[in-house]
Design a protein around this motif. Structure first.
Motif, mmCIF file in Angstrom:
data_model
loop_
_atom_site.group_PDB
_atom_site.id
_atom_site.type_symbol
_atom_site.label_atom_id
_atom_site.label_comp_id
_atom_site.label_asym_id
_atom_site.label_seq_id
_atom_site.Cartn_x
_atom_site.Cartn_y
_atom_site.Cartn_z
ATOM 1 N N THR A 267 -68.465 42.284 85.625
ATOM 2 C CA THR A 267 -69.088 41.920 84.345
ATOM 3 C C THR A 267 -70.341 41.075 84.518
ATOM 4 O OG1 THR A 267 -67.597 40.009 84.203
ATOM 5 C CG2 THR A 267 -66.913 42.014 83.078
ATOM 6 N N LEU A 268 -70.704 40.728 85.756
ATOM 7 C CA LEU A 268 -71.871 39.869 85.978
ATOM 8 C C LEU A 268 -73.184 40.456 85.438
ATOM 9 C CD1 LEU A 268 -71.345 38.181 89.453
ATOM 10 C CD2 LEU A 268 -71.345 37.132 87.195
ATOM 11 N N PRO A 269 -73.427 41.786 85.522
ATOM 12 C CA PRO A 269 -74.681 42.294 84.923
ATOM 13 C C PRO A 269 -74.816 41.955 83.437
ATOM 14 C CG PRO A 269 -73.731 43.936 86.377
ATOM 15 C CD PRO A 269 -72.732 42.846 86.281
ATOM 16 N N GLY A 270 -73.713 42.046 82.676
ATOM 17 C CA GLY A 270 -73.764 41.667 81.266
ATOM 18 C C GLY A 270 -73.970 40.179 81.084
ATOM 19 N N VAL A 271 -73.346 39.385 81.956
ATOM 20 C CA VAL A 271 -73.515 37.928 81.891
ATOM 21 C C VAL A 271 -74.974 37.551 82.161
ATOM 22 C CG1 VAL A 271 -72.888 35.748 82.983
ATOM 23 C CG2 VAL A 271 -71.125 37.445 82.497
ATOM 24 N N VAL A 272 -75.572 38.180 83.172
ATOM 25 C CA VAL A 272 -76.966 37.882 83.504
ATOM 26 C C VAL A 272 -77.895 38.274 82.358
ATOM 27 C CG1 VAL A 272 -78.876 38.486 85.042
ATOM 28 C CG2 VAL A 272 -76.604 38.060 85.985
ATOM 29 N N ALA A 273 -77.682 39.466 81.783
ATOM 30 C CA ALA A 273 -78.548 39.915 80.679
ATOM 31 C C ALA A 273 -78.404 38.999 79.464
ATOM 32 C CB ALA A 273 -78.194 41.354 80.293
ATOM 33 N N GLY A 274 -77.166 38.660 79.094
ATOM 34 C CA GLY A 274 -76.953 37.772 77.954
ATOM 35 C C GLY A 274 -77.515 36.387 78.196
ATOM 36 N N SER A 275 -77.356 35.873 79.417
ATOM 37 C CA SER A 275 -77.884 34.544 79.733
ATOM 38 C C SER A 275 -79.413 34.537 79.680
ATOM 39 C CB SER A 275 -77.409 34.114 81.126
ATOM 40 O OG SER A 275 -75.997 34.055 81.169
ATOM 41 N N ALA A 276 -80.034 35.615 80.167
ATOM 42 C CA ALA A 276 -81.504 35.685 80.122
ATOM 43 C C ALA A 276 -82.005 35.718 78.682
ATOM 44 C CB ALA A 276 -81.986 36.927 80.878
ATOM 45 N N PHE A 277 -81.345 36.525 77.831
ATOM 46 C CA PHE A 277 -81.716 36.563 76.404
ATOM 47 C C PHE A 277 -81.609 35.177 75.774
ATOM 48 C CE2 PHE A 277 -80.584 41.275 76.107
ATOM 49 C CZ PHE A 277 -81.902 41.652 76.058
ATOM 50 N N THR A 278 -80.440 34.573 75.947
ATOM 51 C CA THR A 278 -80.155 33.299 75.286
ATOM 52 C C THR A 278 -81.074 32.192 75.790
ATOM 53 O OG1 THR A 278 -77.845 33.987 75.101
ATOM 54 C CG2 THR A 278 -78.327 31.663 74.732
ATOM 55 N N LEU B 67 -81.968 39.834 89.716
ATOM 56 C CA LEU B 67 -80.553 39.549 89.939
ATOM 57 C C LEU B 67 -79.676 40.677 89.398
ATOM 58 C CD1 LEU B 67 -78.641 37.403 91.041
ATOM 59 C CD2 LEU B 67 -78.591 36.354 88.766
ATOM 60 N N ALA B 68 -80.038 41.227 88.215
ATOM 61 C CA ALA B 68 -79.245 42.328 87.644
ATOM 62 C C ALA B 68 -79.299 43.562 88.543
ATOM 63 C CB ALA B 68 -79.764 42.650 86.245
ATOM 64 N N ARG B 69 -80.475 43.842 89.131
ATOM 65 C CA ARG B 69 -80.568 44.999 90.038
ATOM 66 C C ARG B 69 -79.698 44.799 91.266
ATOM 67 N NH1 ARG B 69 -86.095 44.833 88.781
ATOM 68 N NH2 ARG B 69 -86.506 43.758 90.731
#
Length: 276
Positions: A197-208, A268-270
């Motif tokens: 689930t880390l890709p979703g965590v990274v994307a959400g953290s970057a947005f926020t 990081l997501a890649r």
């Protein structure tokens, strides 16, 4: 084939031209203003900004508030995304509406609502006194804690939805396979569920984080001028001090931080995507 691709690429020209005039040109003018002086181009405004202790305190406060807002939103959003992924039928609709509907409201409305809740005679203080936890109102409004709580609430959907999108695609047979191999709950979470689930965590953290670091309305209504952020310094420089070089310099610093967050999160997501 190549000629056809070239003709299709021409369809993007109006959009690119619109972005160049509406976004890129004003941005370049803003950056030029930050290095333009009467003697020519200079980095004097940047040196003056970073030499001022007050500006550094505001920069540190902005980064700290954005980081705490991101962490609080992540702590709420992560379990919420798992509950949503297991919800079905009307319950899933309720969760999605609860996430999407607040996004249709203006930030001013939501920030003002939190300022009412944090008041001395607001719902939170009234409830604390009614149940006997406090004898008199606790000071909440105009504090950094109130700002972090209010901002995390406003930006929560931008953290929940990316994580929810990743959690929905998880193979539910993997944890069961780990159980069959004797893995305990903590081992399954930290070695199976969390890495996936880390890709979703990274994307959400970057947005926020990107939105929290540049927010202006929320701190203006919840903490006012007592604890300024970079966005409030920019507004003060342009609107009250009429100091365009200073406002442009702070804007460039804020832009550099936002670009770093986007580039680093993409990298990081890649890497995480390649591993999983």
């Amino acid at each position: 084939m190549t000629a056809r691709i070239d003709r299709i690429a021409l369809l993007a020209v109006p959009g690119l031209a619109y972005l160049a005039v509406i976004y890129a040109l004003p941005l370049l003018m803003l950056l030029a203003k930050s290095v333009q002086t009467a003697e020519g181009f200079s980095l004097a405004e940047y040196r003056a900004f970073f030499a001022d202790e007050y500006n550094l305190r505001v920069l540190w406060r902005t980064l700290r508030v954005a980081a705490l807002t991101t962490l609080l939103a992540l702590a709420i959003a992560y379990p919420t995304a798992f509950v949503m992924s297991r919800a079905k039928g009307p319950w899933l609709t309720v969760f999605l509406v609860a996430m999407v509907l607040p996004m249709s409201l203006g930030v001013v409305v939501k920030a003002f609502a939190w300022s009412i809740l944090f008041r001395a005679n607001g719902f939170i203080n009234t409830s604390l006194q009614w149940i006997g936890l406090t004898e008199k109102p606790v000071r909440m409004l105009f504090t950094e804690t109130a700002l972090v709580i209010g901002a995390a609430n406003v930006f929560l959907p931008f953290m929940v939805l990316p994580i929810y999108a990743v959690v929905r695609q998880l193979d539910r047979g993997l944890p069961e396979a780990a159980v069959s191999l004797g893995a305990g709950p903590f081992f399954r979470f930290f070695n199976v569920t969390l890495p996936l689930t880390l890709p979703g965590v990274v994307a959400g953290s970057a947005f926020t984080f990107s939105m929290a670091i540049s927010m202006y309305v929320i701190p203006s209504l919840i903490v006012g001028e007592r604890q300024q952020t970079l966005s409030m310094l920019i507004a003060r420089s342009f609107l009250y001090l009429r100091n365009e070089p200073l406002g442009s310099t702070i804007s460039a610093v804020l832009l550099a931080i936002a670009i770093f967050v986007v580039v680093f999160s993409s990298w990081l997501a890649r890497r995480l995507g390649a591993r999983t």
